[in-house]
Every structure is written in structure tokens, then in C-alpha cells.
Design an enzyme around this catalytic site. Sequence first.
Site, PDB file in Angstrom:
ATOM      1  N   ASP A   1     -72.779 -26.036  87.815  1.00  0.00           N
ATOM      2  CA  ASP A   1     -71.728 -26.321  88.807  1.00  0.00           C
ATOM      3  C   ASP A   1     -70.362 -25.868  88.293  1.00  0.00           C
ATOM      4  O   ASP A   1     -69.559 -25.301  89.033  1.00  0.00           O
ATOM      5  CB  ASP A   1     -71.731 -27.807  89.231  1.00  0.00           C
ATOM      6  CG  ASP A   1     -71.893 -28.785  88.076  1.00  0.00           C
ATOM      7  OD1 ASP A   1     -72.080 -28.337  86.928  1.00  0.00           O
ATOM      8  OD2 ASP A   1     -71.821 -30.004  88.327  1.00  0.00           O
TER       9      ASP A   1
ATOM     10  N   ASP B   1     -75.023 -14.039  94.162  1.00  0.00           N
ATOM     11  CA  ASP B   1     -74.423 -13.826  95.497  1.00  0.00           C
ATOM     12  C   ASP B   1     -72.944 -14.198  95.442  1.00  0.00           C
ATOM     13  O   ASP B   1     -72.094 -13.528  96.017  1.00  0.00           O
ATOM     14  CB  ASP B   1     -75.116 -14.686  96.573  1.00  0.00           C
ATOM     15  CG  ASP B   1     -76.240 -13.933  97.273  1.00  0.00           C
ATOM     16  OD1 ASP B   1     -76.878 -13.080  96.622  1.00  0.00           O
ATOM     17  OD2 ASP B   1     -76.477 -14.196  98.470  1.00  0.00           O
TER      18      ASP B   1
ATOM     19  N   TYR C   1     -89.277 -20.783  91.809  1.00  0.00           N
ATOM     20  CA  TYR C   1     -89.887 -19.754  92.647  1.00  0.00           C
ATOM     21  C   TYR C   1     -91.404 -19.722  92.489  1.00  0.00           C
ATOM     22  O   TYR C   1     -92.120 -19.366  93.409  1.00  0.00           O
ATOM     23  CB  TYR C   1     -89.328 -18.374  92.285  1.00  0.00           C
ATOM     24  CG  TYR C   1     -87.998 -18.061  92.907  1.00  0.00           C
ATOM     25  CD1 TYR C   1     -86.880 -18.838  92.629  1.00  0.00           C
ATOM     26  CD2 TYR C   1     -87.844 -16.977  93.761  1.00  0.00           C
ATOM     27  CE1 TYR C   1     -85.648 -18.550  93.189  1.00  0.00           C
ATOM     28  CE2 TYR C   1     -86.616 -16.678  94.328  1.00  0.00           C
ATOM     29  CZ  TYR C   1     -85.525 -17.463  94.039  1.00  0.00           C
ATOM     30  OH  TYR C   1     -84.313 -17.169  94.598  1.00  0.00           O
TER      31      TYR C   1
ATOM     32  N   LYS D   1     -78.297 -26.927  83.629  1.00  0.00           N
ATOM     33  CA  LYS D   1     -77.925 -28.222  84.203  1.00  0.00           C
ATOM     34  C   LYS D   1     -78.509 -29.283  83.279  1.00  0.00           C
ATOM     35  O   LYS D   1     -79.349 -30.113  83.672  1.00  0.00           O
ATOM     36  CB  LYS D   1     -78.470 -28.314  85.645  1.00  0.00           C
ATOM     37  CG  LYS D   1     -78.036 -29.544  86.414  1.00  0.00           C
ATOM     38  CD  LYS D   1     -76.582 -29.498  86.875  1.00  0.00           C
ATOM     39  CE  LYS D   1     -76.188 -30.816  87.526  1.00  0.00           C
ATOM     40  NZ  LYS D   1     -74.731 -30.906  87.771  1.00  0.00           N
TER      41      LYS D   1
ATOM     42  N   ASP E   1     -79.972 -16.665  91.129  1.00  0.00           N
ATOM     43  CA  ASP E   1     -79.972 -16.178  92.515  1.00  0.00           C
ATOM     44  C   ASP E   1     -78.669 -16.578  93.199  1.00  0.00           C
ATOM     45  O   ASP E   1     -78.000 -15.757  93.829  1.00  0.00           O
ATOM     46  CB  ASP E   1     -81.174 -16.769  93.265  1.00  0.00           C
ATOM     47  CG  ASP E   1     -81.204 -16.333  94.716  1.00  0.00           C
ATOM     48  OD1 ASP E   1     -80.997 -15.128  94.973  1.00  0.00           O
ATOM     49  OD2 ASP E   1     -81.422 -17.195  95.598  1.00  0.00           O
TER      50      ASP E   1
HETATM   51  C1  IPM Z   1     -82.587 -11.733  95.517  1.00  0.00           C
HETATM   52  C2  IPM Z   1     -83.102 -12.245  96.829  1.00  0.00           C
HETATM   53  C3  IPM Z   1     -84.549 -12.681  96.663  1.00  0.00           C
HETATM   54  C4  IPM Z   1     -84.584 -13.774  95.618  1.00  0.00           C
HETATM   55  C5  IPM Z   1     -85.232 -13.137  97.966  1.00  0.00           C
HETATM   56  C6  IPM Z   1     -85.192 -12.068  99.022  1.00  0.00           C
HETATM   57  C7  IPM Z   1     -86.639 -13.593  97.716  1.00  0.00           C
HETATM   58  O1  IPM Z   1     -82.290 -13.271  97.303  1.00  0.00           O
HETATM   59  O2  IPM Z   1     -83.153 -10.761  94.995  1.00  0.00           O
HETATM   60  O3  IPM Z   1     -81.613 -12.291  95.010  1.00  0.00           O
HETATM   61  O4  IPM Z   1     -84.316 -14.940  95.928  1.00  0.00           O
HETATM   62  O5  IPM Z   1     -84.869 -13.465  94.465  1.00  0.00           O
HETATM   63 MG    MG Z   2     -80.582 -13.592  96.142  1.00  0.00          MG
END
Ligand code: IPM
Ligand code: MG
Length: 362
Positions: free
Chosen positions: A223, A251, A141, A191, A247
Amino acid sequence: MNFNIAVLGGDGIGPEVTGEAVRVLQVLAQKRGHTFTFEFGAIGGNAIDDYGSALPAATLKLAKASDAVLLGAVGGPKWDDPKAKTRPEDGLLAIRKELGLFANLRPVKVHPALINASPLKPSVLQGVDLVVVRELTGGLYFGKPKKRWSTSRGRRGVDTLAYSEKEIRRVLHVGFSLAKGRKKKLTSVDKANVLETSRLWREMATEIAAEYPDVTLEHMLVDTAAMQLVRAPSRFDVMVTENTFGDILTDEAAVLAGSMGLLPSASMAGVPQIGKRSKGLYEPIHGSAPDIAGKGIANPLATILSTALMLRYSLNLEAEAHIIEEAVGKVVSDGYRTPDIAAPGEKTIGTREMGDLVANLL
Ligand code: IPM
Ligand code: MG
């Protein structure tokens, strides 16, 4: 007690969900004899429109002067131009960096009443209670060089995955400390079969483990971790990993809970300790959901649960944090559903009603 809370609603459903969280906090403050002073700041796409910056100086100043920051979400199709000089997401990345919030805690619990809201089998979801600690201010990032350019043989792009010992050490300590206070099991995700940063990470995790003799450390490739998260998620207690892996994995982990609309997060500048006050930023893990923005149907529970983390880690109000978590649990057990967590045909309620229901239980 008096506390100053900066509220940065952001874009899309952000202001709607933070609005409910603020109302819940106001009711809580009144019931428990606290004073919360809320100050509002702009961040993200609307801040680009109004101030020409995704993180205006006034917002950063406000965030720095507050006891804690509550954030909604940033981004939307309006600001998606890949050629744009600045993007809403830059605001979020900048505030994390500027406040030194290097550890992002993302707890994932499956509420028994929502076991059917997840596409995974109930047997897989039994007993899931884990926390992902995601490194938040390093890695791909932020690494330099980070750029795109044209060459005679076509366009090129580069991002840099870099980590220093200091960056790795401090986030690993957050992982070990959390694990120590829970089931004493830490999974360090990397990794290391391919990446140098991961080999350094793994080496350091093993070194630091000596300082936490009661915590069992395991290393897992990312993975494999992605697979185990949906195959046997209850095997995890605390997971610690670098920015991009975290990240993606969080999700994925949101699917366990049934909806992104349920998962809170806390971003901290040090090891969060119950009984102490540390600066933090609290936000749902979901995005700005532009498709449902302004419709009053977004699920505010992830943001409301984020305020519980704020009460616990930044304001040293553990009892109050518990009250909010209990209230959210009760509303869900009682069968109230926003569309994101409703079964087909189930009656749904809106953002505001959900906020009211939680507030009424405090
Ligand atoms: C999160 C989001 C952010 C990230 C984006 C919106 C920049 O996906 O907080 O997980 O990747 O950190
Ligand atoms: Mg995210």
C-alpha cells in the site's frame, strides 16, 4: 543470424500492434543482415472460437519451438461471460505457466516529450526510470483451491495465495541481478504486516541480499508502494513483487509514462542476461482495447518496444535493441502522437503511420 519468432496477435488491437512490430523487425533484419522467420499462432478469444481452446496445442508447440514469442493481447466483451468454462485470459496464463516464464520485467521510463501526457505533475516525473519485476506463475493466479460453489448459506468463492521457497527465491534473484546492473537499489514489495506468504518473501529477500553486497535492499509494504509510485516515483530503481501486487502496481506505473500504449514487457524463465540468449515472451502491458480495435488508431509503440526487449534478452542483439529504442524515442521527440498520447487538439496519426515512422528511422 537466423531466428524463429512466434507471433501470437490475440484479440482486439493485438493483431494490429503485433503487425507493426513485425514490420519493424523485418526492416531491421534486412538492414542488419539477419533473418527473422515469423510464424503465427492463435491465442485468446479467437482461439476459443476457432479451436475451442484459449491456448491450442499447436500454438504451444510453436511457442516452445521458437527462439522468442511476441504476443499482442487477449480478451474482449464477446468472451466476458462469467459462467464461461474457458476465458481468453486462460490462454495467456497457460502460456506463461507452460513456458515457465516466472519473471515479468516491466520497465517504466518517462520520455521528456511526453511529460505532459501524464496527469501527474512534471516535477514528480523528473528522472523516472524504474523496472518492476513481477512474479508471474504463482500466487493468487494459480493457487489451489480456486473455485466457486453454493452452500446453504449462499455462494462462496475461494482463491489461494501460496508461494514456495523456490518460487520466491528465483524471482528475487532476478530482482537483485537487475538491480546490480543498474542503480543497485532493490525495493521488495510485500504485505508482511498481514500475509504469511509476504513474511516468507521478506525473510528470503533479506537472506538473499547477503549474496548481493553491493545492492541496497529495502522492504516496502504494497500500500505504501502504491502511494510512493505516484508521490515520488523517481526514488525507485528495481521493484520486485508477487504476481497480483505486480499486476496492480504496473498499471499504476503506466500512468507515469503517460499511456499504457508505451509500456513493454518481457517474461523470462530465468535471470535475463545481456550477452546470453534466454527464452522469453514479449508483450505490451496494455490489453486488447476492444473499444478501438479495428480502427487503426492503437499505439503500436509498447509492442515495438517489447521487440527491443526481445532482441536484447532472447536474441542477444543488443545493438539492434538499442536501434529500435532510439527510433521510438526520436519519433516521440519529433512530436508524432497516436490518440492515447496526444494532448487535446494535437494532430494524431494511426497505428500504421506510427509503425512506418519507426521503421524509416532504423
Ligand atoms: C497483465 C494482464 C493479465 C494479468 C490479464 C489479462 C490476465 O492484466 O498482463 O497484466 O493479470 O496478468
Ligand atoms: Mg495487468
